[in-house]
Scaffold this motif. Structure first.
Motif, PDB file in Angstrom:
ATOM      1  N   ARG A   1      -7.653   0.743 -25.690  1.00  0.00           N
ATOM      2  CA  ARG A   1      -6.536   0.788 -26.467  1.00  0.00           C
ATOM      3  C   ARG A   1      -6.370   1.627 -27.751  1.00  0.00           C
ATOM      4  O   ARG A   1      -5.786   2.352 -28.251  1.00  0.00           O
ATOM      5  CB  ARG A   1      -6.128  -0.819 -27.019  1.00  0.00           C
TER       6      ARG A   1
ATOM      7  N   LYS B   1      -4.610   5.111 -28.503  1.00  0.00           N
ATOM      8  CA  LYS B   1      -3.861   5.371 -29.780  1.00  0.00           C
ATOM      9  C   LYS B   1      -3.863   6.851 -30.287  1.00  0.00           C
ATOM     10  O   LYS B   1      -3.338   7.574 -30.748  1.00  0.00           O
ATOM     11  CB  LYS B   1      -4.512   4.345 -31.032  1.00  0.00           C
TER      12      LYS B   1
ATOM     13  N   ALA C   1       3.940   3.742 -26.697  1.00  0.00           N
ATOM     14  CA  ALA C   1       3.858   2.426 -27.781  1.00  0.00           C
ATOM     15  C   ALA C   1       3.859   1.073 -27.071  1.00  0.00           C
ATOM     16  O   ALA C   1       3.316   0.157 -27.996  1.00  0.00           O
ATOM     17  CB  ALA C   1       5.402   2.588 -28.092  1.00  0.00           C
ATOM     18  N   GLU C   2       3.874   0.992 -25.850  1.00  0.00           N
ATOM     19  CA  GLU C   2       3.613  -0.341 -25.147  1.00  0.00           C
ATOM     20  C   GLU C   2       2.664  -0.208 -24.200  1.00  0.00           C
ATOM     21  O   GLU C   2       3.282  -0.213 -23.039  1.00  0.00           O
ATOM     22  CB  GLU C   2       5.087  -1.038 -24.733  1.00  0.00           C
TER      23      GLU C   2
ATOM     24  N   GLU D   1       0.052  -0.946 -21.454  1.00  0.00           N
ATOM     25  CA  GLU D   1      -0.404  -1.752 -20.443  1.00  0.00           C
ATOM     26  C   GLU D   1      -1.528  -1.471 -19.591  1.00  0.00           C
ATOM     27  O   GLU D   1      -2.091  -0.286 -19.463  1.00  0.00           O
ATOM     28  CB  GLU D   1       1.013  -1.936 -19.245  1.00  0.00           C
TER      29      GLU D   1
ATOM     30  N   CYS E   1      -5.032  -9.878 -23.420  1.00  0.00           N
ATOM     31  CA  CYS E   1      -3.829  -9.368 -23.392  1.00  0.00           C
ATOM     32  C   CYS E   1      -2.855 -10.412 -23.971  1.00  0.00           C
ATOM     33  O   CYS E   1      -1.920  -9.978 -24.689  1.00  0.00           O
ATOM     34  CB  CYS E   1      -3.534  -9.000 -22.099  1.00  0.00           C
TER      35      CYS E   1
ATOM     36  N   GLY F   1      -0.652  -8.948 -27.038  1.00  0.00           N
ATOM     37  CA  GLY F   1       0.347  -8.328 -26.845  1.00  0.00           C
ATOM     38  C   GLY F   1       0.493  -7.353 -25.851  1.00  0.00           C
ATOM     39  O   GLY F   1       1.327  -6.583 -25.521  1.00  0.00           O
ATOM     40  N   ILE F   2      -0.633  -6.994 -25.166  1.00  0.00           N
ATOM     41  CA  ILE F   2      -0.895  -5.832 -24.172  1.00  0.00           C
ATOM     42  C   ILE F   2      -0.385  -6.350 -22.933  1.00  0.00           C
ATOM     43  O   ILE F   2      -0.622  -7.459 -22.441  1.00  0.00           O
ATOM     44  CB  ILE F   2      -2.122  -5.218 -24.080  1.00  0.00           C
ATOM     45  N   LYS F   3       0.521  -5.602 -22.070  1.00  0.00           N
ATOM     46  CA  LYS F   3       1.088  -6.186 -20.947  1.00  0.00           C
ATOM     47  C   LYS F   3      -0.123  -5.934 -19.832  1.00  0.00           C
ATOM     48  O   LYS F   3      -0.814  -4.770 -19.939  1.00  0.00           O
ATOM     49  CB  LYS F   3       2.271  -5.281 -20.710  1.00  0.00           C
TER      50      LYS F   3
ATOM     51  N   ASN G   1       2.936   4.319 -18.990  1.00  0.00           N
ATOM     52  CA  ASN G   1       2.390   3.401 -20.121  1.00  0.00           C
ATOM     53  C   ASN G   1       0.956   2.729 -19.895  1.00  0.00           C
ATOM     54  O   ASN G   1       0.372   2.084 -20.481  1.00  0.00           O
ATOM     55  CB  ASN G   1       3.265   2.133 -20.422  1.00  0.00           C
TER      56      ASN G   1
END
Lengths: 116, 427
Positions: free
Chosen positions: B125, B129, B136-137, B139, B154, B158-160, B184
């Protein structure tokens, strides 16, 4: 027939609970998913339960986009286990492969918890 | 709450915290009483108790003593512990040598497999970045059989997570994973081997996919990493599961499983410093300045690291290879014994764990209940219903005891004397 009626009644029970109980709605809100209950022999005779945003809808038929399916070996076994007052009977059915859980297991467990 | 989700309801008749301290003898006797109620080590082999159960009792003892000798030391303050830090660096070097990692691989200690997996996703992650700023989202896309800790992280962050259904061979369906990867996606992973079935995913193909899409690839070898390294040295063929696959950027491997160190100790290793730099985070937005830590934890016990150093030095490569060979013998003995019981069938597994089916129509959980009653603790799989045992380098006596208990239990389940109710006290 018995299974269809049972699933219809289950859908009504869950719907009424979601209207009457804020606690139950909060419980529903933890997951969004579609779950189908059907039998191996008659895949078309199924009921789909859609849980989204704390609301629950159920309809006759098999939702093709279901996240999880509970596939019972036959209707009698399904009715017997689901109507049993002993919650271990459903687990026993899983242990005997009388019901197969296809797709995401967590939704099946969540649904079984709601349907208690 | 226990592994099976149970929560013991205990009522306290009086205050537990005493007004006046008790004597050492009283305290120790009471502790013995607590411990005495637990599973007997030799019977509990089927759960990952590897360190206390290894065949090599001298190594187990040394590992425990080393842990105890360093129990007060906190690796948070490395600067103050030059010797302990040196020991810790030697363990990291041994991890690289044992697992045949590249020379410039970078090892970080964690508290266990879960934290290693949290770190893997978090590092990817942080990498994304910087390197994929438009996402932005984010996964991650993983096979359905990847360890549940990935879902946990996750959920926390909040990571899908997309868990992709397995292929018909119960391994990662690489084509389906490829289809599930989107713009994503920052991370894919495979297991070597997976916890539910003991099977290796096709790491080579997943690695190639990660390379072609320019995304992070992690290998979860938490359970099998330290066993794989030595069974391979013993001549046992395994799929290519490690950094030999160029797309693999990180690998997790637990020292407290087949490394035989005391719990809690795992490792996450990055291919190089370039990838490792996204692991570290030293917040300084508080009055005390930068807060540097090894991984996610703050205080980090040195005891398990000392136990790893001690057992690695004591066993050496030859000792580990002997234990790995013993694991393979044990597995073979389990398979022969279990398959000889009518209707029972062991699944093919690449390494460990070993899973088996009970006779058709029989309640798997009733069989587990009967085994639990006889102090043989196994783990369940629900999709499909299976019983799982971790292959430890135990004695023939332990394996035969398990198989004998299983035979007896299967007969009693057939007769209806054992049902799922037998499992209820443990659920």
């Amino acid at each position: 027939m018995k299974l269809s009626l049972l699933l219809l009644a289950l859908g009504i029970k869950l719907k009424l609970s979601s209207i009457a109980s804020a606690g139950f709605r909060r419980h529903l809100r933890t997951n969004d998913f579609v779950l189908v209950i059907r039998t191996e022999a008659l895949p078309g005779r199924a009921r789909s339960f859609q849980i989204r945003g704390g609301r629950i809808k159920s309809r006759r038929g098999r939702d093709e986009s279901a996240d999880t399916e509970l596939v019972w070996c036959d209707a009698d076994t399904a009715v017997r286990a689901m109507l049993s007052s002993n919650e271990l009977d459903v687990f026993s059915a899983i242990g005997r492969s009388q019901v197969r859980i296809l797709g995401n297991l967590s939704y099946a467990l969540h649904f079984m918890d709601m349907a208690k | 709450m226990g592994y099976f989700g149970n929560e013991h309801q205990v009522s306290f008749a009086s205050r537990v915290f005493p007004k006046r301290g008790r004597t050492e003898a009283e305290v120790m006797a009471h502790l013995d009483e607590f411990g005495g109620k637990d599973v007997d080590d030799n019977h509990g082999h089927a759960i990952v108790y590897a360190m206390t159960l290894m065949n090599h009792l001298d190594a187990a003892r040394i590992s425990k003593v080393a842990n105890m000798n360093f129990v007060k030391k906190n690796m948070l303050f490395k600067e103050l512990m030059v010797g302990t830090e040196r020991m810790s660096l030697e363990v990291k070097r041994m991890v690289i040598e044992i697992l045949n990692y590249p020379d410039d691989a970078r090892v970080r200690f964690t508290s266990g497999g879960s934290e290693s997996l949290y770190c893997a996703i978090n590092t990817a992650r942080q990498w994304a970045k910087v390197e994929r700023p438009r996402i932005a989202e984010p996964e991650i896309v993983v096979p359905y059989s990847i360890h549940a800790a990935m879902s946990k992280w996750c959920r926390y962050t909040g990571i899908k997570i997309k868990r992709v259904p397995l292929g018909p061979d119960f391994r990662a369906d690489v084509k389906a994973i490829e289809k599930a990867v989107t713009a994503n996606t920052i991370f894919i992973a495979g297991s070597a081997p997976c916890w539910p079935y003991g099977l290796y995913d096709n790491i080579e193909a997943l690695s190639a996919l990660a390379e072609s899409r320019g995304i992070w690839m992690h290998v979860d070898a938490c359970l099998g990493g330290f066993l794989a390294a030595f069974v391979e040295r013993a001549g046992h063929k395994l799929p290519v599961w490690d950094f030999r696959n160029p797309g693999v950027r990180s690998i997790s491997a637990d020292l407290h499983k087949y490394g035989f160190a005391c719990k809690p100790l795992s490792s996450i290793t990055y291919r190089n410093k370039e990838f490792e730099k996204y692991h570290a985070f030293a917040p300084s937005d508080w009055p005390d300045g930068p807060y540097n830590t090894e991984s996610m934890l703050g205080s980090t016990p040195a005891g398990p690291i000392a136990s790893a150093w001690a057992v690695m030095q004591f066993l050496g490569e030859e000792g580990y290879v002997d234990l790995a060979k013993r694991c393979l013998q044990v597995k073979k003995r389990y398979i022969e014994g279990i398959n000889a019981i009518e209707g029972m069938k062991c699944w093919e597994s690449d390494l460990s764990p070993l899973v088996f089916e009970v006779p058709r129509g029989m309640d798997t959980f009733a069989v587990m209940g009967g085994l639990f009653d006889r102090q043989f603790y196994c783990l369940p799989c629900l999709q499909p219903p299976l019983i799982k045992i971790i292959v430890d380098p135990v004695t023939d006596e332990v394996v035969d005891g398990f198989v004998g208990a299983l035979r007896e239990v299967v007969d009693l389940v057939k007769k209806g004397s054992i049902t799922i109710e037998n499992l209820k006290p443990y659920m």
